[in-house]
Design a protein around this motif. Structure first.
Motif, PDB file in Angstrom:
ATOM      1  N   ILE A 168       0.859  -1.190   0.000  1.00 41.21           N
ATOM      2  CA  ILE A 168       0.000   0.000   0.000  1.00 41.21           C
ATOM      3  C   ILE A 168       0.890   1.234   0.000  1.00 41.21           C
ATOM      4  O   ILE A 168       1.858   1.307   0.764  1.00 41.21           O
ATOM      5  N   ILE A 169       0.568   2.193  -0.865  1.00 42.94           N
ATOM      6  CA  ILE A 169       1.197   3.514  -0.793  1.00 42.94           C
ATOM      7  C   ILE A 169       0.081   4.497  -0.431  1.00 42.94           C
ATOM      8  O   ILE A 169      -0.865   4.686  -1.208  1.00 42.94           O
ATOM      9  N   TYR A 170       0.174   5.053   0.775  1.00 45.55           N
ATOM     10  CA  TYR A 170      -0.823   6.031   1.235  1.00 45.55           C
ATOM     11  C   TYR A 170      -0.164   7.406   1.182  1.00 45.55           C
ATOM     12  O   TYR A 170       0.743   7.702   1.964  1.00 45.55           O
ATOM     13  N   ALA A 171      -0.588   8.230   0.239  1.00 42.31           N
ATOM     14  CA  ALA A 171       0.023   9.549   0.056  1.00 42.31           C
ATOM     15  C   ALA A 171      -0.700  10.578   0.914  1.00 42.31           C
ATOM     16  O   ALA A 171      -1.938  10.610   0.948  1.00 42.31           O
ATOM     17  N   LYS A 172       0.068  11.403   1.608  1.00 41.80           N
ATOM     18  CA  LYS A 172      -0.559  12.457   2.430  1.00 41.80           C
ATOM     19  C   LYS A 172       0.490  13.495   2.785  1.00 41.80           C
ATOM     20  O   LYS A 172       1.631  13.140   3.088  1.00 41.80           O
ATOM     21  N   SER A 173       0.078  14.738   2.771  1.00 37.90           N
ATOM     22  CA  SER A 173       0.966  15.800   3.232  1.00 37.90           C
ATOM     23  C   SER A 173       0.589  16.187   4.653  1.00 37.90           C
ATOM     24  O   SER A 173      -0.570  16.027   5.045  1.00 37.90           O
ATOM     25  N   TRP A 174       1.557  16.668   5.409  1.00 38.54           N
ATOM     26  CA  TRP A 174       1.255  17.221   6.735  1.00 38.54           C
ATOM     27  C   TRP A 174       2.300  18.261   7.089  1.00 38.54           C
ATOM     28  O   TRP A 174       3.394  18.297   6.504  1.00 38.54           O
ATOM     29  N   ALA A 175       1.961  19.088   8.070  1.00 40.34           N
ATOM     30  CA  ALA A 175       2.831  20.211   8.439  1.00 40.34           C
ATOM     31  C   ALA A 175       4.090  19.719   9.133  1.00 40.34           C
ATOM     32  O   ALA A 175       4.080  18.691   9.812  1.00 40.34           O
ATOM     33  N   SER A 176       5.148  20.486   8.973  1.00 38.53           N
ATOM     34  CA  SER A 176       6.391  20.190   9.692  1.00 38.53           C
ATOM     35  C   SER A 176       6.190  20.524  11.167  1.00 38.53           C
ATOM     36  O   SER A 176       5.646  21.583  11.503  1.00 38.53           O
ATOM     37  N   ARG A 177       6.632  19.634  12.055  1.00 37.01           N
ATOM     38  CA  ARG A 177       6.555  19.946  13.495  1.00 37.01           C
ATOM     39  C   ARG A 177       7.616  20.989  13.845  1.00 37.01           C
ATOM     40  O   ARG A 177       7.434  21.771  14.761  1.00 37.01           O
ATOM     41  N   ARG A 178       8.725  20.989  13.080  1.00 40.20           N
ATOM     42  CA  ARG A 178       9.829  21.914  13.356  1.00 40.20           C
ATOM     43  C   ARG A 178       9.362  23.366  13.176  1.00 40.20           C
ATOM     44  O   ARG A 178       9.690  24.229  13.982  1.00 40.20           O
ATOM     45  N   ASP A 179       8.567  23.624  12.140  1.00 42.48           N
ATOM     46  CA  ASP A 179       8.129  25.003  11.853  1.00 42.48           C
ATOM     47  C   ASP A 179       6.637  25.172  12.105  1.00 42.48           C
ATOM     48  O   ASP A 179       5.997  26.032  11.496  1.00 42.48           O
ATOM     49  N   TYR A 180       6.078  24.342  12.981  1.00 44.12           N
ATOM     50  CA  TYR A 180       4.628  24.350  13.201  1.00 44.12           C
ATOM     51  C   TYR A 180       4.166  25.745  13.651  1.00 44.12           C
ATOM     52  O   TYR A 180       4.744  26.354  14.559  1.00 44.12           O
ATOM     53  N   GLY A 181       3.126  26.229  13.012  1.00 43.97           N
ATOM     54  CA  GLY A 181       2.613  27.563  13.355  1.00 43.97           C
ATOM     55  C   GLY A 181       3.273  28.661  12.535  1.00 43.97           C
ATOM     56  O   GLY A 181       2.855  29.812  12.582  1.00 43.97           O
TER      57      GLY A 181
END
Ligand code: CP
Length: 362
Positions: free
Chosen positions: A275-288
């Motif tokens: 399975i390849i599940y593609a998803k983007s999410w925010a960086s925790r390093r630069d969150y906010g």
């Protein structure tokens, strides 16, 4: 061999019990905030009900929600969740009332002890007990503020609504989880790969013009480990998911005899994937501070034919909506390995199974 025969027999006893009751009994009158609340048997029961309705139609479940009303509380937009939840309730004989917070209703405050002299006219401490007098359940969509990761990880809006409600509360995607999506995701994997054991299920970060919530990746990771798939998470430096989520996945994997791998190595992750599940999410390093996220070097984090060629004839999954040729290439989305439409269809089947179980025997 004896052990396997025994566990298969237990599973078939469980499934026949669920199908004869047309409900997963342990979910009766319960809220659903995270898949972590589901036992392995609950998962199996929900799969059995969803698959039965796919064969026999929604009437298989009867009308357990007859005379019941579910409020669908939206702080944020939705296509799939809004329509699939509404249809599920209607098919079970109930009514759904959509509420757009701050548009058709007063804007809601959820923090305690605040001076309410701004735009928010009503507190959840009144709004939710009042709503509980009128309806039989409250489903909520509330995205993160995306200012402070630790605050978003507390899921305060969802938790405060659950605290003040006297009826079951359902998470339709909150700051930190999207369990309804994970239900559909796991049904899809069980259909297209015939199970979870020894299946390499790869959650891959993908590029996107916006810094997106962690809700979908968190829930996919947790559900994969709960169901016994081998979880791989591949993302660039700075994009690791919350360590507390990974720790929970590792604990589930230990129970299930499966594995969890977190890596930045795409080749290692994609090779042999089921399975390849593609998803983007925010960086925790630069969150906010999304303006600090420089993704100019990350544009090749897109699922292309070259990615899919490295896999074990993997299926491509995405929760949708998806940005074509940014997150996933046209040729993959339009090709035979994509199961995104089946995955979206399964939102209805699994949510209907869940709601039927909550209101069974009413
Ligand atoms: N996947 C999903 O939750 O879609 P919507 O945001 O359209 O509801």
């Amino acid at each position: 061999v004896l052990y396997l025969k025994g566990s298969e027999m237990l599973e078939s006893v469980l499934v026949s019990k669920v199908l004869s009751h047309k409900a997963v009994e342990s979910l009766r009158r319960k809220s659903f905030l995270s898949t972590e609340e589901l036992s392995f048997d609950d998962w199996q029961g929900l799969f059995a009900l969803a698959k039965a309705t796919k064969i026999h139609g929604s009437s298989f479940l009867g009308e357990p929600m007859k005379g019941k009303t579910l409020a669908l509380v939206f702080f944020n937009p939705s296509l799939r969740t809004r329509v699939s939840m509404t249809v599920a309730v209607q098919q079970l004989g109930g009514s759904a009332i959509p509420l757009e917070i701050g548009k058709g209703t007063w804007d809601l405050e959820h923090l305690s002890g605040v001076l309410m002299d701004g735009a928010k006219s009503e507190h959840v401490k009144e709004a939710i007990p009042v709503l509980s007098q009128y309806v039989d359940g409250i489903a909520v969509r509330c995205f993160p503020q995306q200012k402070d990761f630790n605050i978003d990880a507390q899921d305060e809006v969802l938790r405060s609504i659950a605290q003040y409600a006297s009826v079951p509360v359902f998470n339709m995607e909150s700051a930190f989880g999207h369990p309804m999506q994970a239900l559909a995701d796991m049904l899809t994997v069980s259909e297209v790969k015939g199970g979870f054991r020894k299946r390499k299920m790869v959650l891959t970060w993908a590029n996107h013009p916006k810094a997106l919530p962690h809700s979908v990746p968190n829930s996919f990771a947790l559900a994969t480990s709960q169901c016994g798939g081998d979880l791989w998470i591949v993302a660039p430096e700075g994009y690791a998911l919350d360590p507390s989520v990974i720790k929970k996945c590792e604990k589930f994997a230990e129970t299930m005899g499966s594995s969890v791998v977190v890596t930045t190595d795409r080749k290692k992750a994609y090779e042999g994937a089921d399975i390849i599940y593609a998803k983007s999410w925010a960086s925790r390093r630069d969150y906010g501070f999304p303006e600090r996220e420089d993704r100019s070097q990350l544009k090749d984090w897109m699922v292309t034919d070259d990615v899919m060629k490295m896999t074990n004839d993997a299926k491509l999954m995405h929760c949708l909506p998806v940005r074509r040729n940014v997150v996933v290439a046209d040729s993959v989305l339009d090709g035979p390995q994509s199961v995104v439409i089946q995955q979206a269809a399964n939102r209805l089947h699994m949510q209907r199974a869940l709601l039927a179980s909550v209101w069974a025997g009413q």
